[in-house]
Design an enzyme around this catalytic site. Structure first.
Site, mmCIF file in Angstrom:
data_model
loop_
_atom_site.group_PDB
_atom_site.id
_atom_site.type_symbol
_atom_site.label_atom_id
_atom_site.label_comp_id
_atom_site.label_asym_id
_atom_site.label_seq_id
_atom_site.Cartn_x
_atom_site.Cartn_y
_atom_site.Cartn_z
ATOM 1 N N PRO A 38 0.817 -1.218 0.000
ATOM 2 C CA PRO A 38 0.000 0.000 0.000
ATOM 3 C C PRO A 38 0.855 1.275 0.000
ATOM 4 O O PRO A 38 0.506 2.246 -0.668
ATOM 5 C CB PRO A 38 -0.828 -0.123 1.286
ATOM 6 C CG PRO A 38 -0.907 -1.602 1.529
ATOM 7 C CD PRO A 38 0.370 -2.189 1.021
ATOM 8 N N GLY A 59 4.914 1.514 -3.805
ATOM 9 C CA GLY A 59 4.587 1.166 -5.191
ATOM 10 C C GLY A 59 5.792 1.437 -6.055
ATOM 11 O O GLY A 59 6.715 0.621 -6.142
ATOM 12 N N ILE A 63 -1.463 -8.101 -6.392
ATOM 13 C CA ILE A 63 -0.555 -9.183 -6.782
ATOM 14 C C ILE A 63 -1.215 -10.070 -7.854
ATOM 15 O O ILE A 63 -2.214 -10.744 -7.589
ATOM 16 C CB ILE A 63 -0.100 -10.007 -5.544
ATOM 17 C CG1 ILE A 63 0.509 -9.058 -4.483
ATOM 18 C CG2 ILE A 63 0.889 -11.106 -5.942
ATOM 19 C CD1 ILE A 63 1.652 -8.165 -4.973
ATOM 20 N N GLN A 107 -6.706 10.277 -46.562
ATOM 21 C CA GLN A 107 -5.310 10.395 -46.123
ATOM 22 C C GLN A 107 -5.179 10.602 -44.608
ATOM 23 O O GLN A 107 -4.192 10.181 -44.009
ATOM 24 C CB GLN A 107 -4.612 11.521 -46.883
ATOM 25 C CG GLN A 107 -4.377 11.121 -48.336
ATOM 26 C CD GLN A 107 -3.621 12.154 -49.130
ATOM 27 O OE1 GLN A 107 -3.595 13.332 -48.759
ATOM 28 N NE2 GLN A 107 -3.023 11.743 -50.215
ATOM 29 N N GLN A 152 -10.330 5.463 -32.753
ATOM 30 C CA GLN A 152 -10.665 6.604 -33.613
ATOM 31 C C GLN A 152 -11.016 6.143 -35.027
ATOM 32 O O GLN A 152 -12.008 6.603 -35.613
ATOM 33 C CB GLN A 152 -9.478 7.585 -33.649
ATOM 34 C CG GLN A 152 -9.831 8.968 -34.146
ATOM 35 C CD GLN A 152 -10.788 9.679 -33.187
ATOM 36 O OE1 GLN A 152 -10.910 9.321 -32.016
ATOM 37 N NE2 GLN A 152 -11.494 10.656 -33.706
ATOM 38 N N HIS A 197 -12.225 3.363 -35.890
ATOM 39 C CA HIS A 197 -13.522 2.669 -35.843
ATOM 40 C C HIS A 197 -14.685 3.641 -35.643
ATOM 41 O O HIS A 197 -15.848 3.231 -35.712
ATOM 42 C CB HIS A 197 -13.543 1.636 -34.707
ATOM 43 C CG HIS A 197 -12.868 0.335 -35.041
ATOM 44 N ND1 HIS A 197 -11.516 0.212 -35.209
ATOM 45 C CD2 HIS A 197 -13.379 -0.912 -35.239
ATOM 46 C CE1 HIS A 197 -11.207 -1.047 -35.482
ATOM 47 N NE2 HIS A 197 -12.324 -1.744 -35.507
ATOM 48 N N GLY A 198 -14.424 4.896 -35.329
ATOM 49 C CA GLY A 198 -15.516 5.850 -35.071
ATOM 50 C C GLY A 198 -16.373 5.370 -33.911
ATOM 51 O O GLY A 198 -15.848 4.814 -32.929
ATOM 52 N N GLU A 228 5.029 -3.341 -13.483
ATOM 53 C CA GLU A 228 6.470 -3.596 -13.691
ATOM 54 C C GLU A 228 7.226 -2.268 -13.894
ATOM 55 O O GLU A 228 8.185 -2.188 -14.663
ATOM 56 C CB GLU A 228 6.683 -4.593 -14.836
ATOM 57 C CG GLU A 228 5.968 -5.914 -14.530
ATOM 58 C CD GLU A 228 6.565 -7.138 -15.158
ATOM 59 O OE1 GLU A 228 7.723 -7.098 -15.586
ATOM 60 O OE2 GLU A 228 5.866 -8.162 -15.173
HETATM 61 C C1 LIG Z 1 -3.328 -5.054 -12.498
HETATM 62 C C2 LIG Z 1 -2.068 -4.875 -11.714
HETATM 63 C C3 LIG Z 1 -1.258 -5.976 -11.492
HETATM 64 C C4 LIG Z 1 -0.096 -5.839 -10.711
HETATM 65 N N1 LIG Z 1 0.650 -6.950 -10.431
HETATM 66 C C5 LIG Z 1 1.674 -6.852 -9.547
HETATM 67 C C6 LIG Z 1 2.378 -8.016 -9.113
HETATM 68 O O1 LIG Z 1 2.121 -9.145 -9.581
HETATM 69 N N2 LIG Z 1 3.331 -7.877 -8.161
HETATM 70 C C7 LIG Z 1 3.666 -6.666 -7.622
HETATM 71 O O2 LIG Z 1 4.536 -6.621 -6.764
HETATM 72 N N3 LIG Z 1 3.018 -5.529 -8.027
HETATM 73 C C8 LIG Z 1 2.034 -5.608 -8.957
HETATM 74 N N4 LIG Z 1 1.361 -4.478 -9.355
HETATM 75 C C9 LIG Z 1 1.728 -3.199 -8.773
HETATM 76 C C10 LIG Z 1 2.376 -2.247 -9.763
HETATM 77 O O3 LIG Z 1 3.687 -2.648 -10.056
HETATM 78 C C11 LIG Z 1 2.300 -0.820 -9.145
HETATM 79 O O4 LIG Z 1 0.925 -0.447 -9.180
HETATM 80 C C12 LIG Z 1 3.145 0.163 -9.890
HETATM 81 O O5 LIG Z 1 4.515 -0.111 -9.718
HETATM 82 C C13 LIG Z 1 2.894 1.615 -9.432
HETATM 83 O O6 LIG Z 1 2.852 1.726 -8.041
HETATM 84 P P1 LIG Z 1 1.598 2.471 -7.352
HETATM 85 O O7 LIG Z 1 0.351 1.860 -7.890
HETATM 86 O O8 LIG Z 1 1.804 2.445 -5.893
HETATM 87 O O9 LIG Z 1 1.651 3.942 -7.899
HETATM 88 P P2 LIG Z 1 2.554 5.160 -7.278
HETATM 89 O O10 LIG Z 1 3.941 4.689 -7.057
HETATM 90 O O11 LIG Z 1 1.824 5.760 -6.132
HETATM 91 O O12 LIG Z 1 2.553 6.180 -8.491
HETATM 92 C C14 LIG Z 1 1.498 7.095 -8.745
HETATM 93 C C15 LIG Z 1 1.996 8.035 -9.851
HETATM 94 O O13 LIG Z 1 3.155 8.768 -9.386
HETATM 95 C C16 LIG Z 1 4.213 8.588 -10.299
HETATM 96 N N5 LIG Z 1 5.497 8.574 -9.583
HETATM 97 C C17 LIG Z 1 5.815 7.875 -8.466
HETATM 98 N N6 LIG Z 1 7.094 8.090 -8.128
HETATM 99 C C18 LIG Z 1 7.603 8.907 -9.066
HETATM 100 C C19 LIG Z 1 8.886 9.488 -9.289
HETATM 101 N N7 LIG Z 1 9.936 9.244 -8.493
HETATM 102 N N8 LIG Z 1 9.043 10.322 -10.356
HETATM 103 C C20 LIG Z 1 8.007 10.573 -11.180
HETATM 104 N N9 LIG Z 1 6.779 10.049 -11.040
HETATM 105 C C21 LIG Z 1 6.578 9.221 -9.991
HETATM 106 C C22 LIG Z 1 3.931 7.243 -10.971
HETATM 107 O O14 LIG Z 1 4.599 7.133 -12.221
HETATM 108 C C23 LIG Z 1 2.420 7.307 -11.125
HETATM 109 O O15 LIG Z 1 2.097 8.066 -12.257
HETATM 110 C C24 LIG Z 1 0.250 -4.583 -10.189
HETATM 111 C C25 LIG Z 1 -0.562 -3.463 -10.458
HETATM 112 C C26 LIG Z 1 -1.704 -3.614 -11.213
HETATM 113 C C27 LIG Z 1 -2.564 -2.401 -11.450
#
Ligand SMILES: Cc1cc2nc3c(=O)[nH]c(=O)nc-3n(C[C@H](O)[C@H](O)[C@H](O)COP(=O)(O)OP(=O)(O)OC[C@H]3O[C@@H](n4cnc5c(N)ncnc54)[C@H](O)[C@@H]3O)c2cc1C
Length: 384
Positions: free
Chosen positions: A127, A130, A156, A282, A339, A341-342, A366
């Site tokens: 949480p 990320g 996950i 075009q 787009q 496909h309209g 990732e």
């Molecule tokens: C469907 C799904 C499957 C997933 N599966 C896995 C999994 O199997 N295992 C796992 O471990 N995780 C998994 N994830 C987690 C995923 O890797 C994270 O959601 C992702 O890395 C982003 O972290 P966050 O959601 O906390 O976003 P945040 O880190 O809170 O980011 C929010 C925004 O802030 C931006 N941001 C954050 N830090 C910076 C920075 N230093 N500079 C510029 N911009 C920044 C980000 O780019 C983003 O736009 C999954 C996520 C989803 C949605």
């Protein structure tokens, strides 16, 4: 090449038929029911798809990075939810073990992963951790011959069906960032693990994601991925795993872009306005051409980076370049496809509306596009 050209060609042709004859006809049903039929999963097992990247010595096909990317590009031609079923066993769920596992750990888990008997998930995100994945708070406190895990892992992939989690937890609270983090191989049946409810996602129905909660979950010290020598070194494993994973996702994005282009071209050649197929205009041609050129560029990048990785070059920067370009590219291609496909592109009857939502995820997981940018620039500055 790990495979001879003939065998690889055969594998790719078999995959192409599987995608066109078996998977594409099921796409709408899978999206509607949020479930991949059990028979399809059995077919995937029989074809060895769960173990594409697992070495032959452990029962897999042993594809190198280029071969993996070529196979994933084919799979990308259909709903990415199908790829997700086998994605973790081939990528983030297994590669940590392949790269850094002990012989005993590999012998124990990899053959079952290769056959699809067990599903592996990669549990890094939390949480409050990320993009800043080195900030994991999940703790692993030593207690005699065991470690006790406490914390929550978020979003996950494949967790609802996983048998094995690679869990990244802080073993050294005195070390900041990724340095005090270890990777643990944790059986999903271990007492103290519970799962959150599967999330309702924007797209990729049929692929399931939930939280994994660890409450006084006790694992033996032998569960450290790579053994005692890799205590506090789990974050390195995570980053190496992601290098390969980012190439995999980039190849997937190229496959999806190919499909979106074919759907767009077919539609544009059939749909008539002003007395002629819209493909004759075009401005529509410009959208088709931009999509083709950008997809080709991404494809070349993925092939080049994967060959370099197979040759032993460090590819962290290139993998991030591929992930950044290919996933942003497929977002643009999907937008153009809608787009072209309209109004039809906004309707569920046409695959492009579903794919538009599906591919949105590629720019987030990732490592987001912004994180790829920061990795590329950080490495540029470091190397200057
Ligand atoms: C469907 C799904 C499957 C997933 N599966 C896995 C999994 O199997 N295992 C796992 O471990 N995780 C998994 N994830 C987690 C995923 O890797 C994270 O959601 C992702 O890395 C982003 O972290 P966050 O959601 O906390 O976003 P945040 O880190 O809170 O980011 C929010 C925004 O802030 C931006 N941001 C954050 N830090 C910076 C920075 N230093 N500079 C510029 N911009 C920044 C980000 O780019 C983003 O736009 C999954 C996520 C989803 C949605």
């Amino acid at each position: 090449m790990a495979l001879d050209a003939e065998t690889l060609g055969q594998l790719l042709r078999t995959l192409e038929s599987f995608v066109s004859e078996r998977l594409i006809p099921l796409e709408a049903q899978v999206a509607e029911q949020d479930r991949i039929p059990a028979e399809v999963i059995e077919d995937m097992k029989a074809m060895g798809l769960f173990g594409m990247t697992i070495p032959e010595a452990y029962g897999g096909l042993g594809l190198n990075t280029e071969e993996e990317c070529r196979a994933v590009r084919v799979l990308g031609y259909t709903s990415p939810a199908f790829r997700s079923v086998i994605g973790t066993n081939n990528g983030i769920g297994s590669q940590g073990l392949v790269m850094d596992g002990t012989e005993e750990q590999k012998n124990h888990y990899l053959p079952k992963m290769a056959s699809g008997e067990i599903i592996g998930s990669f549990a890094l995100t939390e949480p409050d951790a990320g993009s800043d994945s080195g900030a994991v708070k999940t703790s692993a406190r030593r207690d005699g011959d065991c470690f006790v895990l406490n914390g929550t892992k978020r979003y996950i992939t494949n967790a609802p069906s996983a048998h094995l989690f690679t869990v990244f937890a802080r073993t050294n609270p005195d070390q900041p960032g990724g340095r005090g983090v270890s990777a643990f191989l944790v059986d999903a049946s271990t007492p103290g693990i519970s799962l959150g409810k599967p999330y309702k996602k924007m797209g990729q129905q049929g692929a399931h994601v939930c939280d994994v909660i660890f409450e006084d979950c006790r694992v033996p010290a032998t569960a450290i991925l790579g053994g005692a020598a890799r205590l506090d070194k789990g974050f390195e494993t995570a980053m190496k795993t992601l290098d390969r994973g980012r190439l995999h996702i980039s190849a997937l994005a190229v496959g999806c872009a190919n499909r979106l282009i074919d759907e767009s071209l077919r539609f544009a050649m059939n749909r008539k306005q002003f007395g002629q197929p819209i493909a004759q205009f075009q401005l529509v041609q410009a959208m088709l051409a931009d999509s083709r050129a950008e997809t080709y560029a991404a494809d070349c990048m993925v092939m080049d980076a994967s060959r370099r990785r197979d040759a032993g070059e460090p590819v962290s920067t290139l993998a991030s370049c591929c992930k950044l370009f290919a996933t942003e590219m497929v977002g643009r291609v999907a937008d153009r496809a809608v787009q072209i496909h309209g109004g039809a592109g906004y309707m569920e009857e046409y695959p492009v509306s579903r794919l538009f939502r599906d591919v949105r995820l590629f720019r987030i997981y990732e490592g987001t596009s912004q994180i790829q940018q920061t990795i590329i620039a950080r490495n540029m500055i470091r190397d200057a």
